[in-house]
Design a protein around this motif. Structure first.
Motif, PDB file in Angstrom:
ATOM      1  N   ILE A 196       0.840  -1.204   0.000  1.00 43.91           N
ATOM      2  CA  ILE A 196       0.000   0.000   0.000  1.00 43.91           C
ATOM      3  C   ILE A 196       0.871   1.249   0.000  1.00 43.91           C
ATOM      4  O   ILE A 196       0.610   2.213  -0.734  1.00 43.91           O
ATOM      5  N   PHE A 197       1.938   1.237   0.817  1.00 47.86           N
ATOM      6  CA  PHE A 197       2.808   2.416   0.871  1.00 47.86           C
ATOM      7  C   PHE A 197       3.565   2.616  -0.439  1.00 47.86           C
ATOM      8  O   PHE A 197       3.808   3.756  -0.860  1.00 47.86           O
ATOM      9  N   LYS A 198       3.935   1.513  -1.084  1.00 53.65           N
ATOM     10  CA  LYS A 198       4.578   1.644  -2.395  1.00 53.65           C
ATOM     11  C   LYS A 198       3.603   2.224  -3.413  1.00 53.65           C
ATOM     12  O   LYS A 198       3.965   3.083  -4.226  1.00 53.65           O
ATOM     13  N   ALA A 199       2.352   1.764  -3.338  1.00 55.36           N
ATOM     14  CA  ALA A 199       1.344   2.308  -4.248  1.00 55.36           C
ATOM     15  C   ALA A 199       1.094   3.785  -3.977  1.00 55.36           C
ATOM     16  O   ALA A 199       0.889   4.570  -4.915  1.00 55.36           O
ATOM     17  N   MET A 200       1.121   4.170  -2.715  1.00 54.49           N
ATOM     18  CA  MET A 200       0.863   5.569  -2.357  1.00 54.49           C
ATOM     19  C   MET A 200       1.864   6.515  -3.014  1.00 54.49           C
ATOM     20  O   MET A 200       1.508   7.618  -3.434  1.00 54.49           O
ATOM     21  N   LYS A 201       3.125   6.096  -3.098  1.00 48.85           N
ATOM     22  CA  LYS A 201       4.137   6.943  -3.739  1.00 48.85           C
ATOM     23  C   LYS A 201       3.813   7.144  -5.221  1.00 48.85           C
ATOM     24  O   LYS A 201       3.933   8.250  -5.750  1.00 48.85           O
ATOM     25  N   ASP A 202       3.391   6.062  -5.888  1.00 50.97           N
ATOM     26  CA  ASP A 202       3.035   6.182  -7.299  1.00 50.97           C
ATOM     27  C   ASP A 202       1.755   7.007  -7.472  1.00 50.97           C
ATOM     28  O   ASP A 202       1.641   7.807  -8.407  1.00 50.97           O
ATOM     29  N   ILE A 203       0.805   6.804  -6.578  1.00 50.76           N
ATOM     30  CA  ILE A 203      -0.443   7.566  -6.655  1.00 50.76           C
ATOM     31  C   ILE A 203      -0.174   9.054  -6.486  1.00 50.76           C
ATOM     32  O   ILE A 203      -0.767   9.887  -7.172  1.00 50.76           O
ATOM     33  N   GLU A 204       0.739   9.381  -5.591  1.00 49.67           N
ATOM     34  CA  GLU A 204       1.103  10.792  -5.418  1.00 49.67           C
ATOM     35  C   GLU A 204       1.731  11.348  -6.698  1.00 49.67           C
ATOM     36  O   GLU A 204       1.493  12.498  -7.071  1.00 49.67           O
ATOM     37  N   TRP A 205       2.512  10.510  -7.406  1.00 48.66           N
ATOM     38  CA  TRP A 205       3.084  10.965  -8.682  1.00 48.66           C
ATOM     39  C   TRP A 205       1.972  11.251  -9.686  1.00 48.66           C
ATOM     40  O   TRP A 205       1.976  12.284 -10.353  1.00 48.66           O
ATOM     41  N   PHE A 206       1.018  10.337  -9.802  1.00 49.21           N
ATOM     42  CA  PHE A 206      -0.092  10.568 -10.722  1.00 49.21           C
ATOM     43  C   PHE A 206      -0.846  11.848 -10.361  1.00 49.21           C
ATOM     44  O   PHE A 206      -1.334  12.562 -11.238  1.00 49.21           O
ATOM     45  N   ASN A 207      -0.943  12.139  -9.082  1.00 49.45           N
ATOM     46  CA  ASN A 207      -1.702  13.310  -8.633  1.00 49.45           C
ATOM     47  C   ASN A 207      -0.977  14.622  -8.897  1.00 49.45           C
ATOM     48  O   ASN A 207      -1.620  15.663  -9.074  1.00 49.45           O
ATOM     49  N   THR A 208       0.336  14.588  -8.939  1.00 57.75           N
ATOM     50  CA  THR A 208       1.096  15.846  -9.011  1.00 57.75           C
ATOM     51  C   THR A 208       1.828  16.067 -10.326  1.00 57.75           C
ATOM     52  O   THR A 208       2.168  17.214 -10.647  1.00 57.75           O
ATOM     53  N   MET A 223      -4.691  12.936 -15.345  1.00 58.57           N
ATOM     54  CA  MET A 223      -4.608  11.575 -14.818  1.00 58.57           C
ATOM     55  C   MET A 223      -5.307  11.524 -13.466  1.00 58.57           C
ATOM     56  O   MET A 223      -5.016  12.321 -12.581  1.00 58.57           O
ATOM     57  N   SER A 224      -6.228  10.565 -13.321  1.00 60.82           N
ATOM     58  CA  SER A 224      -7.004  10.453 -12.081  1.00 60.82           C
ATOM     59  C   SER A 224      -6.996   9.001 -11.601  1.00 60.82           C
ATOM     60  O   SER A 224      -7.385   8.094 -12.344  1.00 60.82           O
ATOM     61  N   VAL A 225      -6.549   8.780 -10.369  1.00 62.56           N
ATOM     62  CA  VAL A 225      -6.638   7.453  -9.758  1.00 62.56           C
ATOM     63  C   VAL A 225      -8.068   7.281  -9.256  1.00 62.56           C
ATOM     64  O   VAL A 225      -8.547   8.064  -8.436  1.00 62.56           O
ATOM     65  N   THR A 226      -8.761   6.266  -9.770  1.00 64.51           N
ATOM     66  CA  THR A 226     -10.199   6.155  -9.514  1.00 64.51           C
ATOM     67  C   THR A 226     -10.613   4.891  -8.750  1.00 64.51           C
ATOM     68  O   THR A 226     -11.738   4.817  -8.263  1.00 64.51           O
ATOM     69  N   MET A 227      -9.712   3.900  -8.632  1.00 65.40           N
ATOM     70  CA  MET A 227     -10.030   2.674  -7.892  1.00 65.40           C
ATOM     71  C   MET A 227      -8.764   2.168  -7.228  1.00 65.40           C
ATOM     72  O   MET A 227      -7.658   2.352  -7.752  1.00 65.40           O
ATOM     73  N   ILE A 228      -8.922   1.509  -6.055  1.00 63.56           N
ATOM     74  CA  ILE A 228      -7.767   0.932  -5.363  1.00 63.56           C
ATOM     75  C   ILE A 228      -8.222  -0.278  -4.561  1.00 63.56           C
ATOM     76  O   ILE A 228      -9.350  -0.318  -4.057  1.00 63.56           O
TER      77      ILE A 228
END
Length: 354
Positions: A196-208, A223-228
Motif C-alpha cells: 500500500i505504501f509503495k502504491a501511495m508513492k506512485d499515486i502521489e506521482w499521478f496526482n502531481t 490523470m485520475s486514480v479512480t479505484m484501489i
C-alpha cells in the motif's frame, strides 16, 4: 426550405426512441425504429448487428464521403429519476426521457438532415448516415465494426450534445491497471514490505505530475486514480496493491508517448487496457468548421470521449443539447434545440457539399 417539418418528424422519432429501452448492447428495437423511419421516406438502408446505415441515392464512389453519425444506445437510468425514464413527456419546450439529450436529439437531427440530402443530385460529396450501437460502453459492436463496411470517410460529423457549438478537438481515453508489489508479513511484527505504501508513492506521482506541453483546445493531459484495492485481512501486511488510473489525453501527445512516460516514472507494474480511444482534432481551417464559424458558431475542445475517437478522418463533434445534462436524472432536451440543430446541420453542410 421547410426545416420545421423535418425537425418535427425528428421529434416524433425521438419520442419513439425514448419509449423503447436501448441500453448498450440491447439496441435491436431502436435500430428497427430508425430503419423504419428511413425506409418510410424512400431510403434504402443497410444493417449490421444493431447498426443501421445508408448512403445518398446518387452515391458516386469517385467522390469523397461525409459521414453523419450518432449513437442509438443509452446508459441505464440512475436512482435520482423522479419521472419514468421511458415516458417521452413534453412540458413547454422540454422533452423529457432517457437518452433525449445524450444523444437522441443529435441522432434524430442528423437523420432528418440525411433525409434532406438523400435525393439531392450533383453534390460534391456523398453523404453517409450511420446510427450505431454500443457508444456508451465503448463496445466493439458499434461504429468500430461498421466503419470497414462504409465508404472511405473524408470527414465526419459526430452527433453529441454541444449546444451546436463546434467541438474541434476531443480528449482521448486510456485506462491503466497498476499493481504495486511488496512482501507479506505479520502486522504485529516489523516484517514485510507494505504494498500500500509503495502504491501511495506512485499515486502521489499521478496526482502531481504535469506533462509539460498543453493543447490549444484541450489543455493538459489529466490523470485520475479512480479505484484501489489491497489486503486480505487486518493482521497481514499486504504484498499487493492494485489501482486504476483514468488518463484523458490531448492531441499534444500520442497514447504511446504518455504510456511510456508513466512506465518510466512509477515503480508499479502498469498495463494499458486499450489504445482504441485516441484524441481527435479537426483543423479550424477545414471547410466544415469554417461553415460553422460563418453561421455564428464558436470552437472549443471537448473533455469527454465519444465514437469520434474511432474515426480515422477529420471529425467535428456537433449537436443539439447540452453535455452537462448527459447521464443526469430526469434528462431532457429542448425542442427548440432540435429545430435549431436540423437547420444548422443542413446550412453548414450546404456550404461544403453543394
Amino acid at each position: 426550405m421547410d426545416y420545421k417539418s423535418l425537425s418535427n418528424s425528428a421529434i416524433e422519432l425521438l419520442k419513439q426512441l425514448i419509449a423503447t429501452q436501448s441500453f448498450s448492447g440491447e439496441e435491436a428495437a431502436v435500430a428497427d425504429l430508425m430503419n423504419g423511419y428511413l425506409t418510410a421516406r424512400g431510403i434504402k438502408t443497410e444493417r449490421y448487428l444493431n447498426n443501421v446505415w445508408a448512403v445518398n441515392e446518387d452515391f458516386d464512389a469517385s467522390k469523397p464521403t461525409v459521414l453523419l453519425n450518432s449513437h442509438l444506445d443509452t446508459v441505464r437510468p440512475n436512482t435520482g429519476y423522479t419521472r419514468n425514464p421511458f415516458d417521452p413527456t413534453v412540458e413547454g419546450d422540454k422533452l423529457y426521457g432517457l437518452g433525449s439529450n445524450d444523444a437522441g436529439g443529435c441522432l434524430v437531427s442528423l437523420a432528418a438532415t440525411f433525409v434532406h440530402f438523400y435525393h439531392q443530385k450533383g453534390m460534391k460529396y456523398n453523404v453517409a448516415f450511420a446510427a450505431t450501437a454500443e457508444e456508451e460502453n465503448s463496445g466493439k459492436n458499434g461504429l468500430e465494426c461498421l466503419l470497414p463496411k462504409l465508404p472511405p470517410v473524408s470527414f465526419a460529423i459526430v452527433g453529441e450534445p454541444t449546444q451546436m457549438q463546434l467541438a474541434v478537438a476531443e480528449k482521448g481515453l486510456m485506462v491503466l491497471d497498476c499493481v504495486a508489489h511488496g512482501k507479506s508479513g505479520h502486522a504485529a511484527r516489523n516484517e514485510g514490505v507494505n504494498a500500500i505504501f509503495k502504491a501511495m508513492k506512485d499515486i502521489e506521482w499521478f496526482n502531481t505530475y504535469r506533462f509539460p506541453e498543453a493543447s490549444e483546445f484541450l489543455g493538459e493531459v489529466k490523470m485520475s486514480v479512480t479505484m484501489i484495492n489491497a489486503g486480505t485481512q487486518h493482521n497481514v501486511v499486504p504484498d499487493r496493491c492494485s489501482f486504476v488510473v483514468d488518463v484523458r489525453l490531448t492531441d499534444t501527445y500520442t497514447l504511446e508517448e504518455v504510456y511510456e512516460t508513466i512506465k518510466q516514472q512509477v515503480t508499479s507494474d502498469v498495463t494499458c487496457r486499450s489504445m482504441r480511444l485516441r484524441p481527435s482534432k479537426i483543423e479550424v481551417s477545414h471547410p466544415i468548421v469554417q461553415a460553422g464559424l460563418a453561421l455564428g458558431r464558436t470552437t472549443y475542445g471537448s473533455p469527454t470521449t465519444s465514437d469520434q475517437a474511432l474515426v480515422d478522418a477529420p471529425s467535428l463533434k456537433l449537436g443539439p443539447g447540452d453535455s452537462a445534462r448527459s447521464h443526469t436524472a430526469d434528462e431532457f432536451v429542448h425542442l427548440s434545440e432540435i429545430h435549431e440543430g436540423v437547420e444548422l446541420y443542413i446550412r453548414m453542410l450546404e456550404k461544403v457539399i453543394l
